[in-house]
Design an enzyme around this catalytic site. Sequence first.
Site, PDB file in Angstrom:
ATOM      1  N   GLU A  26       0.702  -1.113   0.026  1.00 13.01           N
ATOM      2  CA  GLU A  26       0.004   0.090  -0.091  1.00 13.01           C
ATOM      3  C   GLU A  26       0.802   1.166   0.024  1.00 13.01           C
ATOM      4  O   GLU A  26       1.893   1.206   0.349  1.00 13.01           O
ATOM      5  CB  GLU A  26      -0.757   0.030   1.292  1.00 13.01           C
ATOM      6  CG  GLU A  26      -0.296   0.115   2.544  1.00 13.01           C
ATOM      7  CD  GLU A  26      -1.136   0.682   3.731  1.00 13.01           C
ATOM      8  OE1 GLU A  26      -1.568   1.704   3.658  1.00 13.01           O
ATOM      9  OE2 GLU A  26      -1.237  -0.055   4.657  1.00 13.01           O
ATOM     10  N   LYS A  87      -5.702  10.664   0.846  1.00 17.94           N
ATOM     11  CA  LYS A  87      -5.865   9.253   1.246  1.00 17.94           C
ATOM     12  C   LYS A  87      -7.006   8.703   0.649  1.00 17.94           C
ATOM     13  O   LYS A  87      -8.162   9.130   0.946  1.00 17.94           O
ATOM     14  CB  LYS A  87      -5.866   9.383   2.735  1.00 17.94           C
ATOM     15  CG  LYS A  87      -6.124   8.007   3.518  1.00 17.94           C
ATOM     16  CD  LYS A  87      -6.160   8.444   5.058  1.00 17.94           C
ATOM     17  CE  LYS A  87      -6.644   7.212   5.572  1.00 17.94           C
ATOM     18  NZ  LYS A  87      -6.638   7.290   7.256  1.00 17.94           N
ATOM     19  N   VAL A 107      -5.286   0.130   3.079  1.00 17.44           N
ATOM     20  CA  VAL A 107      -5.450  -1.067   2.967  1.00 17.44           C
ATOM     21  C   VAL A 107      -6.721  -1.604   1.892  1.00 17.44           C
ATOM     22  O   VAL A 107      -6.773  -2.411   1.349  1.00 17.44           O
ATOM     23  CB  VAL A 107      -5.618  -1.796   4.306  1.00 17.44           C
ATOM     24  CG1 VAL A 107      -6.085  -3.187   4.409  1.00 17.44           C
ATOM     25  CG2 VAL A 107      -4.243  -1.593   5.063  1.00 17.44           C
ATOM     26  N   ASP A 139     -16.960   5.432  13.910  1.00 24.86           N
ATOM     27  CA  ASP A 139     -16.002   5.382  13.048  1.00 24.86           C
ATOM     28  C   ASP A 139     -15.121   4.101  13.084  1.00 24.86           C
ATOM     29  O   ASP A 139     -14.614   3.665  14.127  1.00 24.86           O
ATOM     30  CB  ASP A 139     -14.943   6.543  13.607  1.00 24.86           C
ATOM     31  CG  ASP A 139     -13.611   6.810  12.794  1.00 24.86           C
ATOM     32  OD1 ASP A 139     -13.369   5.868  11.785  1.00 24.86           O
ATOM     33  OD2 ASP A 139     -12.815   7.456  13.001  1.00 24.86           O
ATOM     34  N   SER A 141     -13.108   1.639  10.324  1.00 23.16           N
ATOM     35  CA  SER A 141     -12.347   1.691   8.776  1.00 23.16           C
ATOM     36  C   SER A 141     -13.014   0.864   7.745  1.00 23.16           C
ATOM     37  O   SER A 141     -13.549  -0.100   8.158  1.00 23.16           O
ATOM     38  CB  SER A 141     -11.035   1.136   9.065  1.00 23.16           C
ATOM     39  OG  SER A 141     -10.295   1.292   7.876  1.00 23.16           O
ATOM     40  N   ALA A 142     -13.236   1.308   6.603  1.00 24.52           N
ATOM     41  CA  ALA A 142     -13.639   0.511   5.486  1.00 24.52           C
ATOM     42  C   ALA A 142     -12.682  -0.402   5.232  1.00 24.52           C
ATOM     43  O   ALA A 142     -13.185  -1.403   4.479  1.00 24.52           O
ATOM     44  CB  ALA A 142     -13.798   1.510   4.353  1.00 24.52           C
ATOM     45  N   ASP A 143     -11.440  -0.585   5.599  1.00 20.37           N
ATOM     46  CA  ASP A 143     -10.756  -1.685   5.747  1.00 20.37           C
ATOM     47  C   ASP A 143     -11.656  -2.845   5.785  1.00 20.37           C
ATOM     48  O   ASP A 143     -11.538  -4.194   5.200  1.00 20.37           O
ATOM     49  CB  ASP A 143      -9.419  -1.566   6.546  1.00 20.37           C
ATOM     50  CG  ASP A 143      -8.613  -0.618   6.224  1.00 20.37           C
ATOM     51  OD1 ASP A 143      -8.906   0.135   5.085  1.00 20.37           O
ATOM     52  OD2 ASP A 143      -7.441  -0.614   6.898  1.00 20.37           O
ATOM     53  N   LYS A 160      -3.179  -1.511  15.482  1.00 16.43           N
ATOM     54  CA  LYS A 160      -2.859  -0.485  16.551  1.00 16.43           C
ATOM     55  C   LYS A 160      -3.737  -0.640  17.705  1.00 16.43           C
ATOM     56  O   LYS A 160      -4.830  -0.450  17.498  1.00 16.43           O
ATOM     57  CB  LYS A 160      -2.140   0.853  16.065  1.00 16.43           C
ATOM     58  CG  LYS A 160      -1.160   0.613  15.210  1.00 16.43           C
ATOM     59  CD  LYS A 160      -0.550   2.086  15.325  1.00 16.43           C
ATOM     60  CE  LYS A 160       0.836   1.951  14.419  1.00 16.43           C
ATOM     61  NZ  LYS A 160       0.675   2.031  13.053  1.00 16.43           N
TER      62      LYS A 160
END
Length: 305
Positions: A26, A87, A107, A139, A141-143, A160
């Site tokens: 990435e 991003k 990602v 919130d 992540s769309a990951d 993390k």
Amino acid sequence: MTDFQIRYGAEVAEALRAGRPVVALESTIVSHGLPRPDNLRVAREIEAAVRADGAVPATIGMVEGVLVVGLDDAQLTRLASSDGVAKLSVRDLALAAATGADGATTVAATSAVAAAAGIRVFATGGLGGVHREAAQTFDESADLTTLSRTPIAVVCAGVKSILDVGATLERLETLGVAVAGYRSRRFPGFFVTDGGFDLDWSVDSPEQVAAVLAARAAHGVQPGALIVANPLPTAEQLDPALHDRTLADGLARLAAEGVTGKAVTPFLLAHFHSATEGASLAVNVRIILRNAALAAQIAVAAATR
Ligand code: PSU
Ligand code: MN
């Protein structure tokens, strides 16, 4: 009419044609996750680590609206060094392409583009996940949702601790994303070896990961990704006490400065890097290089099955 096809670096195109091992990488960690000027050096080191284990690196990103699989050194330098790099998650790709933007793929976007290109293995540092305030902010992540529908193996060091790790694992389960520890049944916490949660599965070798991918493809039942969670050896982790202090300070600054949305991850990463005076950066680099090497070994095993 503008041509919006994916462009391939020459070496990547040739490797894909010949069925040789390729590892996707990435660009968001390069442009938003690591500080300059280390980011460009590290980006090159990641590619070198993939090559050292016998695979071709395909760093993915967007340059002036062109989606590239296998950025060349000039393109990589541009994404690592200029200020106007967006991003890009999956939903941003067409908008960025049509408006001629420079962008770094997360990602989510990297895995989606890599899978579309026929690449089966992707190495990164840490996944996005569920943020700590997600019950109020939504919130997440769309990951996670992207990995639920993207057939690729993602080698990472977990997520993390800036995130809600337990909630992230629950969401991965709900979304049908497979998670296996590499030679471990504990989910790694990125900077720290142990992220505090058990896993149901571990895999022991690149060949075994390749066998999982083959079973997955043969069954045709499971649409989503396989996460190979590769913990740092304890001797190489960030000192857990320093880690906990830095995290507490970073979360307090986040609240005080009102940072929200997709700025949260880059903000906390920058805080770690400055507050630990580079110690977290050194750990971060080790993580990525180890993941790149393992991903290359998996790609080689998958290509020779
Ligand atoms: N986690 C890290 N380093 C990173 C990222 C996540 O430890 O650089 C980046 C990855 O590109 C990941 C993205 O896909 O942040 C997730 O951002 P968001 O939470 O806005 O979806
Ligand atoms: Mn987010």
